[in-house]
Structures are given as C-alpha cells and as structure tokens.
Write a protein that holds these residues in place. Sequence first.
Motif, PDB file in Angstrom:
ATOM      1  N   THR B  39       0.988  -1.260   0.037  1.00  0.00           N
ATOM      2  CA  THR B  39       0.113   0.041  -0.052  1.00  0.00           C
ATOM      3  C   THR B  39       0.987   1.337  -0.024  1.00  0.00           C
ATOM      4  O   THR B  39       2.027   1.088   0.396  1.00  0.00           O
ATOM      5  CB  THR B  39      -0.929   0.183   1.124  1.00  0.00           C
ATOM      6  N   GLY B  40       0.211   2.417  -0.618  1.00  0.00           N
ATOM      7  CA  GLY B  40       1.104   3.546  -0.532  1.00  0.00           C
ATOM      8  C   GLY B  40       0.938   4.289   1.097  1.00  0.00           C
ATOM      9  O   GLY B  40       0.157   3.700   1.776  1.00  0.00           O
ATOM     10  N   ILE B  41       2.061   5.116   1.379  1.00  0.00           N
ATOM     11  CA  ILE B  41       1.725   5.733   2.699  1.00  0.00           C
ATOM     12  C   ILE B  41       2.427   7.270   2.330  1.00  0.00           C
ATOM     13  O   ILE B  41       3.077   7.748   1.473  1.00  0.00           O
ATOM     14  CB  ILE B  41       3.138   5.121   3.626  1.00  0.00           C
ATOM     15  N   PRO B 118      -5.616   6.924   7.984  1.00  0.00           N
ATOM     16  CA  PRO B 118      -5.506   8.116   7.339  1.00  0.00           C
ATOM     17  C   PRO B 118      -3.852   8.424   6.855  1.00  0.00           C
ATOM     18  O   PRO B 118      -3.364   9.392   6.267  1.00  0.00           O
ATOM     19  CB  PRO B 118      -5.526   9.318   8.268  1.00  0.00           C
ATOM     20  N   CYS B 119      -2.941   7.426   7.221  1.00  0.00           N
ATOM     21  CA  CYS B 119      -1.732   7.520   7.182  1.00  0.00           C
ATOM     22  C   CYS B 119      -1.116   6.917   5.499  1.00  0.00           C
ATOM     23  O   CYS B 119      -0.208   7.275   5.062  1.00  0.00           O
ATOM     24  CB  CYS B 119      -0.794   6.757   7.896  1.00  0.00           C
ATOM     25  N   GLN B 120      -2.193   5.924   5.247  1.00  0.00           N
ATOM     26  CA  GLN B 120      -1.941   5.276   3.857  1.00  0.00           C
ATOM     27  C   GLN B 120      -2.666   5.726   2.827  1.00  0.00           C
ATOM     28  O   GLN B 120      -3.628   6.523   2.795  1.00  0.00           O
ATOM     29  CB  GLN B 120      -2.505   3.943   4.335  1.00  0.00           C
ATOM     30  N   SER B 121      -2.274   5.276   1.864  1.00  0.00           N
ATOM     31  CA  SER B 121      -2.657   5.952   0.478  1.00  0.00           C
ATOM     32  C   SER B 121      -2.754   4.684  -0.495  1.00  0.00           C
ATOM     33  O   SER B 121      -1.832   4.441  -1.400  1.00  0.00           O
ATOM     34  CB  SER B 121      -1.777   7.014  -0.140  1.00  0.00           C
ATOM     35  N   ALA B 127      -8.028   0.661  -3.682  1.00  0.00           N
ATOM     36  CA  ALA B 127      -9.078   1.639  -3.415  1.00  0.00           C
ATOM     37  C   ALA B 127     -10.305   1.421  -4.009  1.00  0.00           C
ATOM     38  O   ALA B 127     -11.471   1.644  -3.258  1.00  0.00           O
ATOM     39  CB  ALA B 127      -8.598   2.956  -3.946  1.00  0.00           C
ATOM     40  N   SER B 128     -10.577   0.705  -5.222  1.00  0.00           N
ATOM     41  CA  SER B 128     -11.777   0.628  -5.963  1.00  0.00           C
ATOM     42  C   SER B 128     -12.412  -0.498  -5.051  1.00  0.00           C
ATOM     43  O   SER B 128     -13.776  -0.803  -5.365  1.00  0.00           O
ATOM     44  CB  SER B 128     -11.505   0.055  -7.380  1.00  0.00           C
TER      45      SER B 128
END
Lengths: 143, 143
Positions: B39-41, B118-121, B127-128
């Motif tokens: 995952t992104g951060i 809220p830290c992750q992107s 996401a979908s």
Amino acid sequence: MKTVIAMGVMIVGVLFLAGCCSVCPGSPKPVVKRIQMVTGIKPEKIAYYKELHAHPWPAVTKMIQDCHIRNFSISLKQIEGKYYLFGYFEYVGTDLDADMKRMAADPETQRWWKETDPCQSPLPDAASKGKVWDNMDEVYFLK
Amino acid sequence: MKTVIAMGVMIVGVLFLAGCCSVCPGSPKPVVKRIQMVTGIKPEKIAYYKELHAHPWPAVTKMIQDCHIRNFSISLKQIEGKYYLFGYFEYVGTDLDADMKRMAADPETQRWWKETDPCQSPLPDAASKGKVWDNMDEVYFLK
C-alpha cells in the motif's frame, strides 16, 4: 539391568539434545534476520522469469540453503504502470556478508544470474552499487 | 520389569506424537499461506505510522494472533519518489476470509485502523474495492 536402562536413557538424552541444538557451544548464536527487498522487472521478461522460478536449478537451490537462507519468497506486483519483484527471506546464519560472497562466487549461481539479471531492472539505489535488489526498512514485526 | 519399560516407551511415544500434532484428527488441516502485499504511505505520516508500530496496542496484537497470522512484518521503501509499505505474513488457519471478517469486526482493531488508515494511500486496485492493501502474486518459494 539398571545400568543398561540408565545407559539407554543417557543415549536418548544425548540424541535429543543433538537434535535440539544446531549450534556448537561457544559458536556465535544465529539470530533470524528478516530481509524484504525490491527490484524492477521488464514486462517482456516476466514470462521467462516465472518459468525459470517454476523450475529452479537444484544446484542454485542447494547454494541458497547452504548460505542459511530460509522461507524465501518472491512476488510480482504492478505499481503505477511498472512491474516490480518483491523478495522476502529469513537469514539464519551468523555472517550474512560472508554467505552472500560465497553465493556470488558459486559458478552455478553465476550461470543462473546470467539468466535472471537481463530480466530485472534495478532501482537507482541498487544500480548505483552494481546490485540488483534494494533492501527495505522494517517498521513492524510480530512473531 | 519389561512391562514397566514398555509402558514408559509407550508414554514417551504418546507425548512425542502429542507434541508433533497441532491439529485434532478430523479437523481441516491448516496449510501455511504466505501473503505479500503493498500500500502507499503519505510522506508526512511516516513518522506517526512508525511510532504506532513501534508500540502496537496489545489488544490489536492479540486479535492478529487469534486470527492465525504469524511472522508478520511491514517494511518501508521509496520507489520513484513515492513511499510504499510492504507487508509479509503467514496465515496458519483454515479460513482466511472468516478470520479477516472477525478482525474487521473487532472494535479495538477498528480503533487502530482509524489511526493507520489516514496514514495510508491505497493503490487504485485496493481503493476501488474499499481496501487498503493490495495482494501480490507469488512467483517463487523456497522453504
């Protein structure tokens, strides 16, 4: 009779201890190191890379094991349109650098890397050091 | 005397088998599943994410363990200017979906995720689906 039983118990005890202890007394105690790493992979080489790793060469497998690497997995993932390989393994020896040098000096491993290196596209950090894989920084571990 | 020795051997045998078998006869046999995920951060949240994971909440740790997750590590890596988290764990239960649902229903885990989400992107695929982590495809494994 008692002596025979006592000897039997002693032999079983020694065999049990020999089975439990993989390190001789006095030698450095191995601590498991977890390594997570990443490299790029060229899209047109994914099929060949998968084929190689579906049938790894026995001598290469043996060298990895002799170099105290366990529980080694590699996964593939596309991120923002590019493909990457992610490696995870556990190092159970006492001198990671020495084992990595030993692996790099092995002719069969060198022959294997001649097949895998052209598939990979190292990230800039690794490339600048002449390496293929970049290590990551562990932020969490739960046994 | 022979009977006593035979009984002793039998007891040792039963204790040995009990120690070796972690599954009751008839119950589904767990097979270890290795999961690698990403995952992104958000760069501005890295410090807080690290701080959280340096002192994970005991109830969250217990829920992870109760849900048959072992050997769970998360690492951080910057790729092409963006930061990502890479997770690795081994699932040792018999119903991954059921365990994941159980974890998601746990109030303390939900409270923990209110800090970490809220830290992750998440990547677009995750996401979908309303998920945070994307699974990868394993291409190699050496025990």
